[in-house]
Design a protein around this motif. Sequence first.
Motif, mmCIF file in Angstrom:
data_model
loop_
_atom_site.group_PDB
_atom_site.id
_atom_site.type_symbol
_atom_site.label_atom_id
_atom_site.label_comp_id
_atom_site.label_asym_id
_atom_site.label_seq_id
_atom_site.Cartn_x
_atom_site.Cartn_y
_atom_site.Cartn_z
ATOM 1 N N GLY A 1 -8.991 6.615 6.612
ATOM 2 C CA GLY A 1 -9.624 6.006 5.441
ATOM 3 C C GLY A 1 -11.040 6.513 5.262
ATOM 4 N N GLY A 2 -11.699 6.014 4.229
ATOM 5 C CA GLY A 2 -13.068 6.439 3.968
ATOM 6 C C GLY A 2 -13.790 5.475 3.048
ATOM 7 N N ALA A 3 -15.088 5.710 2.889
ATOM 8 C CA ALA A 3 -15.910 4.873 2.022
ATOM 9 C C ALA A 3 -17.087 5.683 1.497
ATOM 10 N N LEU A 4 -17.599 5.244 0.366
ATOM 11 C CA LEU A 4 -18.799 5.820 -0.241
ATOM 12 C C LEU A 4 -19.888 4.761 -0.229
ATOM 13 N N LEU A 5 -21.082 5.161 0.232
ATOM 14 C CA LEU A 5 -22.231 4.255 0.274
ATOM 15 C C LEU A 5 -23.405 4.912 -0.438
ATOM 16 N N ARG A 6 -24.252 4.083 -1.017
ATOM 17 C CA ARG A 6 -25.471 4.605 -1.642
ATOM 18 C C ARG A 6 -26.483 4.972 -0.569
ATOM 19 N N ILE B 1 -12.941 -0.921 5.303
ATOM 20 C CA ILE B 1 -11.866 0.062 5.399
ATOM 21 C C ILE B 1 -10.672 -0.478 6.184
ATOM 22 N N LEU B 2 -10.926 -1.107 7.326
ATOM 23 C CA LEU B 2 -9.825 -1.553 8.186
ATOM 24 C C LEU B 2 -8.836 -2.493 7.484
ATOM 25 N N ARG C 1 -25.110 1.254 12.371
ATOM 26 C CA ARG C 1 -24.709 -0.151 12.288
ATOM 27 C C ARG C 1 -23.993 -0.425 10.969
ATOM 28 N N ARG C 2 -24.529 0.129 9.899
ATOM 29 C CA ARG C 2 -23.937 -0.080 8.574
ATOM 30 C C ARG C 2 -22.600 0.655 8.433
ATOM 31 N N LEU C 3 -22.524 1.893 8.920
ATOM 32 C CA LEU C 3 -21.264 2.636 8.829
ATOM 33 C C LEU C 3 -20.161 1.930 9.605
ATOM 34 N N LEU C 4 -20.492 1.427 10.794
ATOM 35 C CA LEU C 4 -19.496 0.704 11.584
ATOM 36 C C LEU C 4 -19.086 -0.594 10.902
ATOM 37 N N ALA C 5 -20.031 -1.276 10.284
ATOM 38 C CA ALA C 5 -19.716 -2.517 9.574
ATOM 39 C C ALA C 5 -18.763 -2.250 8.411
#
Length: 200
Positions: free
Chosen positions: A37-42, A21-22, A11-15
């Motif tokens: 694209g990409g993202a870094l999360l704790r 990212i979008l 749920r969080r990755l999709l959010a």
Amino acid sequence: MEIKENAELLRRLLAVMETDILPLTEKGVDEGNKVFGGALLRKSDLSLVMAQTNNETENPLWHGEVHLLKCFYEHPVSKQESTKDMIFLSTHEPCTMCMSAIAWAGFDNFFYFFSHQDSRDSFAIPHDLKMLKEVFGLEPGGYNHDNAFWRGRGIFDIMATLPDDKAQPLLDQAGRIRDRYTELSGLYQKSKDANAIPLN
């Protein structure tokens, strides 16, 4: 820290894909870049550290993942956050260069939404699979998803392990995301001949 591959994580990755990212990717495509694209999360609380998108019109090496790492290491946050404590989210299954960059940066994981086959078949960008075949002699999916460096997982593969009541809301959200990427891909394909990206 172990990452729990459950509905909360997905749920969080999709959010993050949808809200962080979008919007960056929309601007990137307007400038002639691909849709990656990409993202870094704790890992500790799934909070966002940074999101980025492809910037190959500036440098053909700035794939979504590598450009994200470049921006991360240029930012003061890189002095405060350790990559071993973060989740690496990639919108598309990373290419060989990006997989290596993720390993060199010290991440022990990555999660991706679209597969290499999606990149080839739905986005008309076959280079990831061609590179795996031509350079490494690997068929689709032939690399080690679990190795000494990281564990790579597809979001839909995890979703398939969930009970229907938990999976369906995620599939609905994933459908919205897929539709938006399809639109952006169409825009990129129409304009790609005007850019200077070697493998466009």
